[in-house]
Design an enzyme around this catalytic site. Structure first.
Site, PDB file in Angstrom:
ATOM      1  N   ASP A  10      -0.116   4.928   1.113  1.00 31.39           N
ATOM      2  CA  ASP A  10      -0.311   6.117   2.256  1.00 31.39           C
ATOM      3  C   ASP A  10      -0.230   5.126   3.350  1.00 31.39           C
ATOM      4  O   ASP A  10      -1.017   4.335   3.966  1.00 31.39           O
ATOM      5  CB  ASP A  10      -1.742   6.923   2.352  1.00 31.39           C
ATOM      6  CG  ASP A  10      -1.757   7.942   1.207  1.00 31.39           C
ATOM      7  OD1 ASP A  10      -0.459   8.460   1.043  1.00 31.39           O
ATOM      8  OD2 ASP A  10      -2.781   8.308   1.101  1.00 31.39           O
ATOM      9  N   ARG A  18      -0.430  11.112   2.161  1.00 29.49           N
ATOM     10  CA  ARG A  18      -0.166  11.890   1.233  1.00 29.49           C
ATOM     11  C   ARG A  18       1.232  12.675   1.405  1.00 29.49           C
ATOM     12  O   ARG A  18       1.274  14.005   0.668  1.00 29.49           O
ATOM     13  CB  ARG A  18      -1.373  13.196   1.385  1.00 29.49           C
ATOM     14  CG  ARG A  18      -3.012  12.770   1.014  1.00 29.49           C
ATOM     15  CD  ARG A  18      -2.893  12.227  -0.159  1.00 29.49           C
ATOM     16  NE  ARG A  18      -2.621  13.117  -1.230  1.00 29.49           N
ATOM     17  CZ  ARG A  18      -1.664  12.967  -2.381  1.00 29.49           C
ATOM     18  NH1 ARG A  18      -1.330  11.713  -2.587  1.00 29.49           N
ATOM     19  NH2 ARG A  18      -1.746  13.749  -3.159  1.00 29.49           N
ATOM     20  N   ASP A  54     -13.160   5.450  -0.618  1.00 28.02           N
ATOM     21  CA  ASP A  54     -13.446   5.149  -2.031  1.00 28.02           C
ATOM     22  C   ASP A  54     -14.588   4.498  -2.396  1.00 28.02           C
ATOM     23  O   ASP A  54     -15.396   3.813  -1.676  1.00 28.02           O
ATOM     24  CB  ASP A  54     -12.209   4.303  -2.589  1.00 28.02           C
ATOM     25  CG  ASP A  54     -10.950   5.263  -2.194  1.00 28.02           C
ATOM     26  OD1 ASP A  54     -10.749   6.139  -2.695  1.00 28.02           O
ATOM     27  OD2 ASP A  54      -9.947   4.263  -2.165  1.00 28.02           O
ATOM     28  N   ASP A  63       0.970  -1.159  -0.156  1.00 25.79           N
ATOM     29  CA  ASP A  63       0.069  -0.046   0.091  1.00 25.79           C
ATOM     30  C   ASP A  63       0.909   1.336  -0.145  1.00 25.79           C
ATOM     31  O   ASP A  63       2.051   1.163   0.165  1.00 25.79           O
ATOM     32  CB  ASP A  63      -0.822  -0.023   1.352  1.00 25.79           C
ATOM     33  CG  ASP A  63      -1.454   1.187   1.528  1.00 25.79           C
ATOM     34  OD1 ASP A  63      -2.019   1.842   0.681  1.00 25.79           O
ATOM     35  OD2 ASP A  63      -1.420   1.657   2.749  1.00 25.79           O
ATOM     36  N   ARG A 112     -10.201  17.167  -0.146  1.00 30.14           N
ATOM     37  CA  ARG A 112      -8.864  16.651  -0.413  1.00 30.14           C
ATOM     38  C   ARG A 112      -7.816  17.784  -0.417  1.00 30.14           C
ATOM     39  O   ARG A 112      -6.692  17.551  -0.278  1.00 30.14           O
ATOM     40  CB  ARG A 112      -8.750  15.999  -1.911  1.00 30.14           C
ATOM     41  CG  ARG A 112      -9.567  14.673  -1.751  1.00 30.14           C
ATOM     42  CD  ARG A 112      -9.345  13.720  -2.897  1.00 30.14           C
ATOM     43  NE  ARG A 112      -7.951  13.349  -2.438  1.00 30.14           N
ATOM     44  CZ  ARG A 112      -7.533  12.198  -1.961  1.00 30.14           C
ATOM     45  NH1 ARG A 112      -8.307  11.578  -1.445  1.00 30.14           N
ATOM     46  NH2 ARG A 112      -6.091  11.896  -2.115  1.00 30.14           N
ATOM     47  N   ARG A 137      -6.020  17.898   7.843  1.00 28.88           N
ATOM     48  CA  ARG A 137      -6.212  16.362   7.710  1.00 28.88           C
ATOM     49  C   ARG A 137      -6.034  15.609   9.095  1.00 28.88           C
ATOM     50  O   ARG A 137      -6.793  14.633   9.280  1.00 28.88           O
ATOM     51  CB  ARG A 137      -5.059  15.631   7.032  1.00 28.88           C
ATOM     52  CG  ARG A 137      -5.467  15.870   5.214  1.00 28.88           C
ATOM     53  CD  ARG A 137      -4.399  15.949   4.456  1.00 28.88           C
ATOM     54  NE  ARG A 137      -4.804  16.039   2.870  1.00 28.88           N
ATOM     55  CZ  ARG A 137      -5.138  15.139   2.170  1.00 28.88           C
ATOM     56  NH1 ARG A 137      -5.082  13.785   2.429  1.00 28.88           N
ATOM     57  NH2 ARG A 137      -5.263  15.321   0.753  1.00 28.88           N
TER      58      ARG A 137
END
EC number: 5.4.2.8
Length: 254
Positions: free
Chosen positions: A21, A28, A188, A19, A141, A148
């Site tokens: 992140d 990010r 998602d 993966d 985003r 965040r």
């Protein structure tokens, strides 16, 4: 297994997938030099690849402009955009699969729901359309790293994303969609089966005897869960890029 391509490696029949992140990079942010050096050592021993939900442009920002040359396999949007040894493989499209009419209904519901959530802060890019999925972010985003982190803490307390996902499942039970929470600020939406296990079809013909997967969102509902528990992989749950380096060093004697 293609002997000519991977025979130079110590373990050519082993593949290690990561993966991005929270596993190779902080969420990010860009990859550290320590992680890059560890991956370079690992690539001499076995095949390596990354699989993430973001599109390739974001992965290039995080992993570097030469990422297609530094990994044997590169999987963007869970493998819907895929590269093997720098060469692009066949891709798929979310909008062609779902259709404009259904997508319009889905997008309208999401935007209406977003407008009604009680949040301390909002920024921009709440609904991001990608080739293989859509990404939904209640805070947006465009939020800074500090924002965040703030939202992640707020979400853990108030379950903003989890409640949003449940509302979508209730509203669109017949759409054949999967809703997967990942990273700090978003989730998602993609067709069932288009999770990270989708990328495994691209490596089947290479005949790997072992496929390891490293991810941080390996809990039920996390976007690493399906590939983490898949019978074709050996799953490793990590807490950070430093944790990834530690486990790799011990596991592969780097």
């Amino acid at each position: 297994m293609s002997i000519a391509e991977f025979a130079y490696k110590e373990k050519p029949e082993t593949l290690v997938l990561f993966d991005v992140d929270g596993t190779l990079t902080p969420a990010r942010l860009t990859v550290s030099e320590e992680v890059r050096k560890t991956l370079a050592k690992l690539r001499n021993k076995c095949c390596i690849g990354f699989v993430g939900g973001s599109d390739l442009s974001k992965q290039l920002e995080q992993l570097g402009p030469n990422v297609l040359d530094e990994f044997d396999y590169s999987f963007s949007e869970n493998g819907l955009t895929a590269y093997r040894l720098g060469k692009e493989l066949a891709s798929q499209s979310f909008i062609n699969w779902l259709g404009e009419e259904k997508y319009n209904k889905l997008a309208v519901f999401i935007l209406r729901y977003l407008s009604e959530i009680d949040l301390p802060k909002r920024r921009g890019t709440f609904l991001e359309f990608r080739n293989g999925m859509i990404n939904v972010s209640p805070i947006g985003r465009n939020a800074s790293t500090e924002e965040r982190n703030e939202f992640e803490r707020y979400d853990k307390e108030h379950q903003i994303r989890a409640k949003f996902v449940e509302a979508l499942k209730k509203e669109f039970p017949d759409y054949g969609l999967t809703f997967s929470i990942g990273g700090q600020i978003s989730f998602d939406v993609f067709p069932a089966g288009w999770d990270k296990t989708y990328c495994l079809q691209h490596v089947e013909k290479d005949g790997f005897k072992e496929i390891h997967f490293f991810g941080d969102k390996t809990m039920v509902g996390g976007n690493d869960y399906e590939i983490f528990v898949d019978e074709r992989t050996i799953g490793h749950s990590v807490q950070s890029p430093d944790d990834t380096v530690k486990i790799l060093t011990e596991l592969f004697n780097l």
